[in-house]
Design a protein around this motif. Structure first.
Motif, PDB file in Angstrom:
ATOM      1  N   TRP A   1       0.818  -1.227   0.000  1.00  0.00           N
ATOM      2  CA  TRP A   1       0.000   0.000   0.000  1.00  0.00           C
ATOM      3  C   TRP A   1       0.844   1.266   0.000  1.00  0.00           C
ATOM      4  O   TRP A   1       0.792   2.074  -0.928  1.00  0.00           O
TER       5      TRP A   1
ATOM      6  N   ASP B   1      -2.488  -5.021  -1.684  1.00  0.00           N
ATOM      7  CA  ASP B   1      -3.503  -4.174  -1.041  1.00  0.00           C
ATOM      8  C   ASP B   1      -4.507  -3.667  -2.069  1.00  0.00           C
ATOM      9  O   ASP B   1      -4.644  -4.211  -3.182  1.00  0.00           O
ATOM     10  N   ASP B   2      -5.186  -2.603  -1.741  1.00  0.00           N
ATOM     11  CA  ASP B   2      -6.266  -2.015  -2.536  1.00  0.00           C
ATOM     12  C   ASP B   2      -5.838  -1.753  -3.985  1.00  0.00           C
ATOM     13  O   ASP B   2      -4.706  -1.325  -4.235  1.00  0.00           O
TER      14      ASP B   2
ATOM     15  N   TRP C   1      -6.085  -8.048  -0.221  1.00  0.00           N
ATOM     16  CA  TRP C   1      -6.927  -7.053   0.451  1.00  0.00           C
ATOM     17  C   TRP C   1      -8.346  -7.109  -0.112  1.00  0.00           C
ATOM     18  O   TRP C   1      -8.531  -7.276  -1.319  1.00  0.00           O
TER      19      TRP C   1
ATOM     20  N   ARG D   1     -15.168   8.941   1.355  1.00  0.00           N
ATOM     21  CA  ARG D   1     -14.161   8.333   0.469  1.00  0.00           C
ATOM     22  C   ARG D   1     -14.834   7.803  -0.809  1.00  0.00           C
ATOM     23  O   ARG D   1     -14.520   6.717  -1.287  1.00  0.00           O
TER      24      ARG D   1
ATOM     25  N   LYS E   1      -6.616  -9.363   4.149  1.00  0.00           N
ATOM     26  CA  LYS E   1      -6.797  -8.132   4.926  1.00  0.00           C
ATOM     27  C   LYS E   1      -8.211  -7.630   4.621  1.00  0.00           C
ATOM     28  O   LYS E   1      -8.519  -7.301   3.474  1.00  0.00           O
TER      29      LYS E   1
ATOM     30  N   ASP F   1     -10.756  -4.884   4.994  1.00  0.00           N
ATOM     31  CA  ASP F   1     -10.766  -3.458   5.319  1.00  0.00           C
ATOM     32  C   ASP F   1     -12.203  -2.931   5.396  1.00  0.00           C
ATOM     33  O   ASP F   1     -13.150  -3.581   4.928  1.00  0.00           O
TER      34      ASP F   1
ATOM     35  N   ASN G   1     -13.678   1.164   5.206  1.00  0.00           N
ATOM     36  CA  ASN G   1     -13.112   2.513   5.182  1.00  0.00           C
ATOM     37  C   ASN G   1     -14.085   3.674   5.268  1.00  0.00           C
ATOM     38  O   ASN G   1     -13.801   4.743   4.734  1.00  0.00           O
TER      39      ASN G   1
ATOM     40  N   CYS H   1      -9.211  -4.713   9.463  1.00  0.00           N
ATOM     41  CA  CYS H   1      -8.691  -3.355   9.278  1.00  0.00           C
ATOM     42  C   CYS H   1      -9.901  -2.459   9.072  1.00  0.00           C
ATOM     43  O   CYS H   1     -10.924  -2.901   8.555  1.00  0.00           O
TER      44      CYS H   1
ATOM     45  N   GLY I   1      -9.852   1.491   7.927  1.00  0.00           N
ATOM     46  CA  GLY I   1      -9.196   2.790   7.807  1.00  0.00           C
ATOM     47  C   GLY I   1      -8.184   2.934   8.926  1.00  0.00           C
ATOM     48  O   GLY I   1      -8.254   3.859   9.723  1.00  0.00           O
ATOM     49  N   GLY I   2      -7.265   1.963   9.014  1.00  0.00           N
ATOM     50  CA  GLY I   2      -6.389   1.866  10.176  1.00  0.00           C
ATOM     51  C   GLY I   2      -7.152   1.193  11.297  1.00  0.00           C
ATOM     52  O   GLY I   2      -7.765   0.144  11.109  1.00  0.00           O
TER      53      GLY I   2
ATOM     54  N   TRP J   1      -5.095  -4.438  11.818  1.00  0.00           N
ATOM     55  CA  TRP J   1      -4.190  -3.340  11.461  1.00  0.00           C
ATOM     56  C   TRP J   1      -4.412  -2.206  12.463  1.00  0.00           C
ATOM     57  O   TRP J   1      -5.507  -1.669  12.581  1.00  0.00           O
TER      58      TRP J   1
ATOM     59  N   ASP K   1      -3.315   3.475  10.487  1.00  0.00           N
ATOM     60  CA  ASP K   1      -2.680   3.877   9.227  1.00  0.00           C
ATOM     61  C   ASP K   1      -1.448   4.724   9.489  1.00  0.00           C
ATOM     62  O   ASP K   1      -0.710   5.052   8.560  1.00  0.00           O
TER      63      ASP K   1
HETATM   64  C1  DGJ Z   1      -7.088   1.794   4.746  1.00  0.00           C
HETATM   65  C2  DGJ Z   1      -6.102   0.850   5.325  1.00  0.00           C
HETATM   66  O1  DGJ Z   1      -5.921   1.112   6.681  1.00  0.00           O
HETATM   67  C3  DGJ Z   1      -4.793   0.938   4.555  1.00  0.00           C
HETATM   68  O2  DGJ Z   1      -3.836   0.113   5.126  1.00  0.00           O
HETATM   69  C4  DGJ Z   1      -5.047   0.581   3.127  1.00  0.00           C
HETATM   70  O3  DGJ Z   1      -5.418  -0.778   3.042  1.00  0.00           O
HETATM   71  C5  DGJ Z   1      -6.123   1.456   2.543  1.00  0.00           C
HETATM   72  N1  DGJ Z   1      -7.300   1.473   3.353  1.00  0.00           N
HETATM   73  C6  DGJ Z   1      -6.487   1.010   1.164  1.00  0.00           C
HETATM   74  O4  DGJ Z   1      -7.540   1.673   0.649  1.00  0.00           O
END
Ligand code: DGJ
Length: 748
Positions: free
Chosen positions: A339, A369-370, A414, A446, A479, A481, A483, A529, A531-532, A548, A551
């Protein structure tokens, strides 16, 4: 471990080697709380602990006609209601058909049994053998409503921990609307406590905050649809003057990932009420005849020997009794994640180059990742279209995963299953699947909307898409996520009067999907995860053994974040990566060693392009990986002791130590934030060692080599005085801001 019942005076005493919890059924059928704390010898009668006045309570409604002194408002209770004389915050509020919210749940029966009963559809702690725990279930009944509340209390053989939850059953003919139904309540008699919680924001998660408790109410909550970065679903009562090594703490942690409320209230007699559960704000739940509603579990932990002891019990309990599956006790692979190395700007060749270099330096798992799916070239499109983006990855995830596998590395991927971008095939086909209100424009965050995971067809779609990829490719890590926080909370499958159920149904849906996928793919290591660290909670840990953490990958900020997170959650659960400098969140420059020295205390990995570091740094990375592999068991599963806090003394120094079970090995991390000229004599202190063992330390900055544990802990470890001579510019990196040391301590 035992649960005593004194039938003469209707008292329950839950007791193990470390703690006691005492409850009394009062003559009125109300449930009184008598005690929670350090273990007490059992007696036949604890009625002296009751707080009932022997005179009339001034201007206060009293419960029994003609009997003075029995006022609910002054009574310590287990699960209080509002409306019959207690003016403090209630544990539940039930709206009935006639518009009244007054209820009258009184003791009806109890049961005591070995084992811990399971909760349906919710994350929960568990025991492997029934004799590790004993449970007391108390049923309260409102005869008028024909409804029961069941309070469960489980005590464990090996921990100073009680888990609690509550259920409500409607056996009556009219529906009941739960406007509030918390997981637990406890009223604690007067004591000098402060309130502690973990607060923050994106990239500043779980900072430790302590607040005085006056005659008022302090509450923390989340209305975000996730447990949140802003307030973790954990609070503690801290005895004034207590610290990492001494004093009393009572911690309460909710095993839940959505909206929550946690509060303490000190009343006019200095009793402290503490309760926690699903946030009543924007919540309601209609309970039809024969239906049950189950509130999530809370984990209450007690320590009379400081915060470290509280945390160590949470860590062990969560490692053994919450986290499940193959990875529970298994050392976690060292990963590299692309990432921060590429963001959305990658193709197969770039990814393979990063993986080749990482493999050469010893990394074991590559995580893509993404950006690998749909038309995802930025954050405006793609979420929901879960198939490979062939213009970036010509052989798809399937081909790439095989290539990585052939290189001798594991491959991870991811996903962000809970979300949809309006610019996707999925949204064009099913706009009604996103949380949004008819005829209103939903609020984007987002550039994405939240899918309504309360809908079974949404979960089925996601299950089918994700499991197909997992079956076809060589994937050993995911992973997961998430967000954005929720807005426009409205579900197309619920009638108007049930919309207050949407957010909780969403979380139940997330749990259902996670359960299905983690059950079908038990070999995959799942990392949660949001967004962190927006959903770093015990609910998530039930499905995924690591999360996670943030971030924010800056080593200095991570000291605070990892320190705060470790108050409850085990070190093995915290994703921690070495990233590039200047750091992408703070612009700070720290050495590659300091970055690793912080990340070692977590699920360790890298998040940068190792092709873009100097040869010296590459040599350091190689050494770091060798060191971590040699010490992985200890670093991930040892006993963690925090020593110097980043939240005290002006954030000058931070230190912590990981010690193995038999105290024969330890790794001490010492971090200097601000260097000062012409310093005094520098020392660090160990913790958790055996005072009578002889230990060896081989470190160029330390005077001496062989010490007893007591000296290392109580007199301290003295560093060579370096760098005070203005003519001596050697060893400056050991002296400056953000310098750090890792000290291995081994029994001889
Ligand atoms: C938020 C995550 O915390 C990051 O590590 C990463 O995976 C991004 N999203 C990707 O969009």
């Amino acid at each position: 471990m035992n649960i005593f019942f004194n039938s003469n005076n209707m008292e329950f005493h839950l007791q193990n080697d470390k703690i006691s919890y005492i409850i009394k059924v009062l003559g009125t059928g109300d449930l009184g709380h008598l005690y929670f704390g350090k273990r007490l010898n059992h007696r036949e009668n604890f009625s002296n602990m009751l707080q009932i006045f022997e005179h009339q309570v001034p201007y206060t409604p009293e419960q029994i006609d003609g009997v003075s002194g029995f006022a609910l408002d002054t009574l310590k209770q287990e699960f209080p209601a509002f409306g019959t004389g207690d003016y403090r915050e209630p544990a539940y509020v039930i709206l009935q058909e006639n518009g009244s919210r007054v209820t009258d749940y009184k003791f009806s029966k109890y049961e005591i049994f070995n084992r811990k009963p399971s909760l349906k559809g919710l994350p929960q702690t568990y025991v492997e053998n029934d004799d590790e725990a004993k449970t007391l279930q108390i049923t309260l009944k409102d005869k008028h409503l024909n409804s029961e509340i069941i309070l469960s209390y489980t005590i464990y053989k090996n921990y100073p921990i009680i888990t609690r939850n509550s259920n409500i059953i409607n056996n009556g003919s009219s529906p009941l609307t739960l406007e509030r139904f918390l997981s637990f309540n406890m009223d604690i008699p007067q004591k000098n406590y402060e309130f502690m919680h973990l607060s923050g924001a994106w990239a500043r998660e779980r900072h430790v905050v302590t607040t005085p408790i006056n005659q008022n109410r302090i509450s923390i909550d989340s209305k975000r649809g996730a447990s949140s970065s802003n307030n973790n679903p954990f609070i503690a009562l801290k005895e004034i003057g207590a610290d990492e090594f001494k004093g009393e703490y009572i911690g309460v942690n909710l095993v839940y990932s959505g909206n929550f409320l946690a509060q303490v209230e000190k009343d006019h007699y200095d009793n402290i009420r503490i309760n926690m559960g699903i946030n009543p704000f924007n919540f309601s739940w209609i309970l039809e005849k024969d239906e049950t509603f189950e509130a999530p579990e809370v984990v209450m932990c007690y320590s009379d020997s400081g915060l470290n002891a509280l945390s160590q019990n949470y860590h062990k309990f969560y490692q053994n009794n919450l986290i499940r599956g193959e990875w529970k006790h298994k050392a976690r692979p060292i990963l590299i994640n692309n990432w921060e190395a590429t963001y959305f700007d990658f193709d197969e060749d770039k990814i393979v180059q990063i993986a080749i270099k990482a493999k050469e330096l010893g990394v074991e798992l590559f995580v893509l990742d993404d950006g690998w799916f749909g038309t995802r070239n930025g954050d405006t499109s793609g979420l929901g279209d879960w198939w490979s983006n062939l213009s970036k990855l010509p052989s798809g995830v399937e081909g790439l995963s095989k290539k990585i596998d052939e290189m001798g590395m594991k491959f991870g991927l991811w996903f962000e299953p809970e979300m949809v971008n309006p610019d996707t095939d999925l949204y064009r086909q099913h706009p009604e699947w996103a949380l949004s209100i008819p005829n209103r424009k939903p609020t984007l965050s987002r550039n994405q909307l939240t899918l309504d995971l309360g809908r079974a067809e949404v979960r089925d779609y996601l299950y089918e898409k994700l499991s197909k990829i997992l079956r076809e490719s060589k994937i050993s890590y995911i992973k997961w996520d998430m967000n954005r926080n929720m807005t426009d909370v409205w579900s197309g499958v619920l009638e108007g009067k049930r919309q207050g159920e949407t957010a909780h149904r969403y979380i139940l849906g997330v749990y259902d999907l996670m359960e299905r996928l983690t059950t079908e793919f038990p070999h995959i290591l799942f990392e949660s995860c949001a967004g962190g660290g927006n959903r770093f909670d015990a609910g998530m840990l039930y499905y995924m053994p690591q999360i996670w953490t943030s971030d924010d990958t800056d080593a200095v900020e991570r000291l605070k974040i990892q320190y705060g997170t470790s108050i409850i959650y085990p070190i093995s659960s915290m994703g921690a990566h070495v990233s590039a400098v200047p750091n992408h969140q703070t612009g700070r420059i720290t050495s590659i060693d300091t970055r690793a020295n912080v990340a070692f205390f977590g699920a360790f990995g890298y998040e940068l392009d190792l092709n873009h570091i100097t040869d010296d740094e590459a040599n350091s990375v190689k050494r770091q990986i060798e060191f971590f592999k040699e010490n992985r068991e200890l670093l991930q599963f040892g006993t963690f002791h925090r020593i110097e806090s980043p939240f005290e003394n002006g954030f000058q120094n931070v230190s912590w130590i990981m010690v193995n079970k038999d105290q024969s090995e330890a790794i001490l991390g010492v971090y200097r934030i601000h260097s000062i000229p012409n310093p005094g004599f520098d020392k660090a202190f160990a913790a958790g060692l055996n005072p009578d063992f002889k230990y060896k330390i081989e470190h160029e900055d330390i005077l001496g080599e062989i010490f007893y544990g007591d000296e290392l802990m109580y007199s301290g470890i003295k560093f060579r005085k370096i760098g005070i001579d203005t003519h001596d510019s050697k060893n400056l990196e050991n002296l400056g801001d953000y310098s750090s040391k890792i000290i291995k301590i081994t029994k001889i």
